[in-house]
Structures are given as C-alpha cells and as structure tokens.
Design a protein around this motif. Structure first.
Motif, PDB file in Angstrom:
ATOM      1  N   UNK A 258      13.168  67.248  12.967  1.00 44.75           N
ATOM      2  CA  UNK A 258      11.860  66.042  13.939  1.00 44.75           C
ATOM      3  C   UNK A 258      10.512  66.405  14.770  1.00 44.75           C
ATOM      4  N   UNK A 259       9.980  66.742  14.768  1.00 41.82           N
ATOM      5  CA  UNK A 259       8.467  66.627  15.758  1.00 41.82           C
ATOM      6  C   UNK A 259       9.088  65.979  17.246  1.00 41.82           C
ATOM      7  N   UNK A 260       9.909  64.844  16.811  1.00 40.77           N
ATOM      8  CA  UNK A 260       9.570  63.702  17.845  1.00 40.77           C
ATOM      9  C   UNK A 260      10.769  64.391  18.750  1.00 40.77           C
ATOM     10  N   UNK A 261      12.070  64.403  18.095  1.00 38.86           N
ATOM     11  CA  UNK A 261      12.709  65.073  18.306  1.00 38.86           C
ATOM     12  C   UNK A 261      12.483  66.144  19.608  1.00 38.86           C
ATOM     13  N   UNK A 262      12.375  67.233  18.711  1.00 41.54           N
ATOM     14  CA  UNK A 262      11.935  67.825  19.656  1.00 41.54           C
ATOM     15  C   UNK A 262      10.892  68.185  21.310  1.00 41.54           C
ATOM     16  N   UNK A 263       9.769  67.194  20.443  1.00 39.83           N
ATOM     17  CA  UNK A 263       9.132  67.229  21.754  1.00 39.83           C
ATOM     18  C   UNK A 263      10.049  65.554  23.190  1.00 39.83           C
ATOM     19  N   UNK A 264      10.650  65.281  22.048  1.00 44.09           N
ATOM     20  CA  UNK A 264      11.230  64.928  23.279  1.00 44.09           C
ATOM     21  C   UNK A 264      12.761  65.681  24.503  1.00 44.09           C
ATOM     22  N   UNK A 265      12.907  66.659  23.730  1.00 40.92           N
ATOM     23  CA  UNK A 265      14.030  67.413  24.032  1.00 40.92           C
ATOM     24  C   UNK A 265      12.979  68.315  25.579  1.00 40.92           C
ATOM     25  N   UNK A 266      11.963  68.834  24.708  1.00 44.58           N
ATOM     26  CA  UNK A 266      11.229  69.788  25.835  1.00 44.58           C
ATOM     27  C   UNK A 266      11.214  68.897  26.466  1.00 44.58           C
TER      28      UNK A 266
ATOM     29  N   UNK B  32       9.230  62.651  31.767  1.00 43.13           N
ATOM     30  CA  UNK B  32      10.859  62.024  31.606  1.00 43.13           C
ATOM     31  C   UNK B  32       9.400  60.732  30.906  1.00 43.13           C
ATOM     32  N   UNK B  33       8.349  60.347  30.576  1.00 44.47           N
ATOM     33  CA  UNK B  33       7.969  59.232  30.387  1.00 44.47           C
ATOM     34  C   UNK B  33       7.636  59.532  28.690  1.00 44.47           C
TER      35      UNK B  33
ATOM     36  N   UNK C 150       8.362  59.964  23.205  1.00 42.24           N
ATOM     37  CA  UNK C 150       8.753  60.570  21.825  1.00 42.24           C
ATOM     38  C   UNK C 150      10.249  59.984  21.404  1.00 42.24           C
ATOM     39  N   UNK C 151      11.091  59.542  22.400  1.00 39.93           N
ATOM     40  CA  UNK C 151      12.540  58.883  22.031  1.00 39.93           C
ATOM     41  C   UNK C 151      12.338  57.498  21.665  1.00 39.93           C
TER      42      UNK C 151
END
Lengths: 98, 213
Positions: B6-14, B49-50, B55-56
């Motif tokens: 999931x790109x959102x998961x990648x964005x959140x992790x980054x 964090x925002x 993304x989270x």
C-alpha cells in the motif's frame, strides 16, 4: 519545567505517538487501528502543542530581552545626552567683513 | 501481509521514519535552541507526524473495511471463516468470491449508503466496539449466536438493492421476484430469507430458526 525539558517530553511523546500510529500497519485489527486513531493522535497533538508552547515562550523571552536591551540603550543615549554641555546660545558677535 | 503493497503505508512509514530520526537526533545531541533547531523540530514534531497521521488515518479507514478487521473480534470469527471458505455456499461466502465484494464483503453488505453513509457506518462501528467492550467481550460463540442480531433487518434489502436494483428486466423475469416485488422493496420480505436466497450466515442462526438455505 525548563524549555529543554519540555522539548524532551515532546520528543519522547511524539516518538511514542509515531510507534502507536505505525503499529496499525503491521497489525490492522481492532485495537491497533483504534489506538492509532485516538491515543496516537492525541499524544502527537499534545507533543506538537508542547513544542509550540516552547517556541512561543522562547519568542516572548527574546522579545522581552530585545525590549530591555533597547530600553537600556535608549536610557544610555538620553543619559549621555544630558551629560553633554549645553549648546551655547547664539550670540550676535561682530560680523566679519562688515 | 506485505506492508509495502500500500502506498499509504509506505508514506506513513517514511514520514514516521524521518520524524523519528530527527527526534532521536535531537534527544541524543541536544543542540542549542536556535532557529535551525526549531525548524528541524517543526519538521520532526509537526510536518512529518501530521503526514504520518494523515496517511495512517486513510490507511486505517481502509483497514476497517476488510473482513480480517471485522473478524478480529472473536464473536465474528465464524463469519470470517465462512467467507474465507472457498467451498461455502452461504450467501456471504458467495459474495466474498465476487470481485466486487472480495475481502471487503462485510463492509459492502452492511455499510450505510448515501452522502453520509461512511460517517454513519463508522459511527455504527464505534457502537459495535462499545457493545463488544461492555457486553460481548467474554461472550462465548455459542452464547453470541443467541444474542447477536441485526439492528435493523428490514433495512438490509436496501443494501442488496444497491447492486440488485429490482428494476432489471432479467431480474423481473423471475416469477418469485415479480410476485414479491413490493414486499422486497419495502423490506417486508427479506432477500436473505429461507424461502428466497437463504440466510447470509446460516451457521449463525439461533436455536429455533432454521439453518437451511
């Protein structure tokens, strides 16, 4: 509490918030998702608020220090101005060349 | 499950990773609180964090639609197992094998629709959490079968009709559909009843109700 201590608390709180928010990626079940969207976000928001508080306090301190130093300088200027000898009044002396 | 899918998961992790690096760096080095430090901290405590939270949240809302999420409460374990079973003939399992429903079949069939449908559905989900905490946390599956009920069963036909409109000529050609048309549309006759298409979750009927279909 000192500004440094506030920032330390904010950093630790934000790290905990990030951990809670990323937990849901690895375990997308009820509790991780709910905790991420509630406790994690509240903790992160409080950390950001603590940082904002420190910045505001620091800015106000800088303003006050600036105002005080300006006041002192201004006081010094006016003091030195009173120490100067008075300007002698214009006198009607002999006109040269007349 | 690959989190990198999931790109959102990648964005959140980054975002979380970058933020964590800044924060740990600050805690380790404790640089003087000059403008540059404040800017770094703004990134570490605010911007990243925002981004991670945004993304989270989206990722989390998507996760709440998944069947595995619904099944993570033990009283829904049988429902999940049935939908996961490729040989099951229940209405729910047959829909789960349809790509339109797939692994979000619980959500698609039980969600509210309309402009505020998502919000209403999420609010209903919070109600489920509350009920789980207060009533069903220690309830056995056998006990849950007797007590868990649809809150508004008469509205379920409306959800069926989101896809099966009851207007299609092929659908209307079926004599039973034609005969019960008005009753189906107002919810007096359930599509998922014994005499029609069978219960959606036949294994979860309380004693006294037929489990056939």
């Amino acid at each position: 509490m000192t500004k440094r201590r506030w920032l330390d608390v904010a950093c630790v709180g934000a790290l905990a918030a990030l951990a809670l928010m990323t937990w849901q990626i690895f375990d997308p079940s009820v509790w991780p998702v709910m905790v991420a969207m509630s406790l994690g976000q509240v903790l992160g928001t409080v950390s950001l608020a603590a940082f904002a508080y420190v910045v505001v306090v620091d800015f106000r301190g800088q303003l006050r220090a600036g105002r005080e130093s300006f006041g002192k300088k201004h006081e010094g200027d006016s003091q030195s101005a009173t120490d100067k000898p008075p300007i002698p009044p214009l006198t009607s002396g002999p006109q040269s060349g007349s | 499950m690959s989190v990198l899918a999931s790109p959102l998961a990648v964005l959140e992790l980054a975002c979380a990773g970058l933020s964590a690096m800044i924060l740990v760096g600050y805690l380790a080095l404790h640089p003087p609180l000059v403008r540059a430090t404040k800017l770094w901290l703004l990134l570490g405590l605010g911007v990243f964090p925002i981004g991670a939270a945004f993304a989270g949240n989206v990722q989390g809302f998507e996760a709440t639609k998944k069947r595995s999420f619904c099944g993570s409460c033990h009283v829904m374990a049988l429902h999940q197992r049935d939908s996961d079973d490729p040989t099951s003939g229940s209405l729910a399992a047959r829909h789960a094998r349809n790509a339109m429903f797939g692994d979000v079949n619980c959500y698609v069939c039980h969600a509210d629709y309309g402009m505020f449908g998502t919000v209403v559905t999420k609010a209903g989900g919070m109600r489920h959490v509350w009920l789980y905490l207060t009533e069903y946390r220690n309830t056995s599956l056998a006990e849950a079968k007797k007590t868990i009920r649809l809150r508004a069963p008469e509205q379920m036909n409306g959800n069926c009709m989101e896809c099966h409109s009851t207007l299609d000529t092929v659908w209307l050609r079926v004599p039973d559909h034609k005969a019960a048309l008005d009753d189906v549309r107002v919810g007096r006759v359930s599509c998922a009843s014994e005499g029609c298409h069978g219960f959606a979750h036949p294994f979860f009927r309380p004693p006294g109700e037929s489990t056939s279909g």
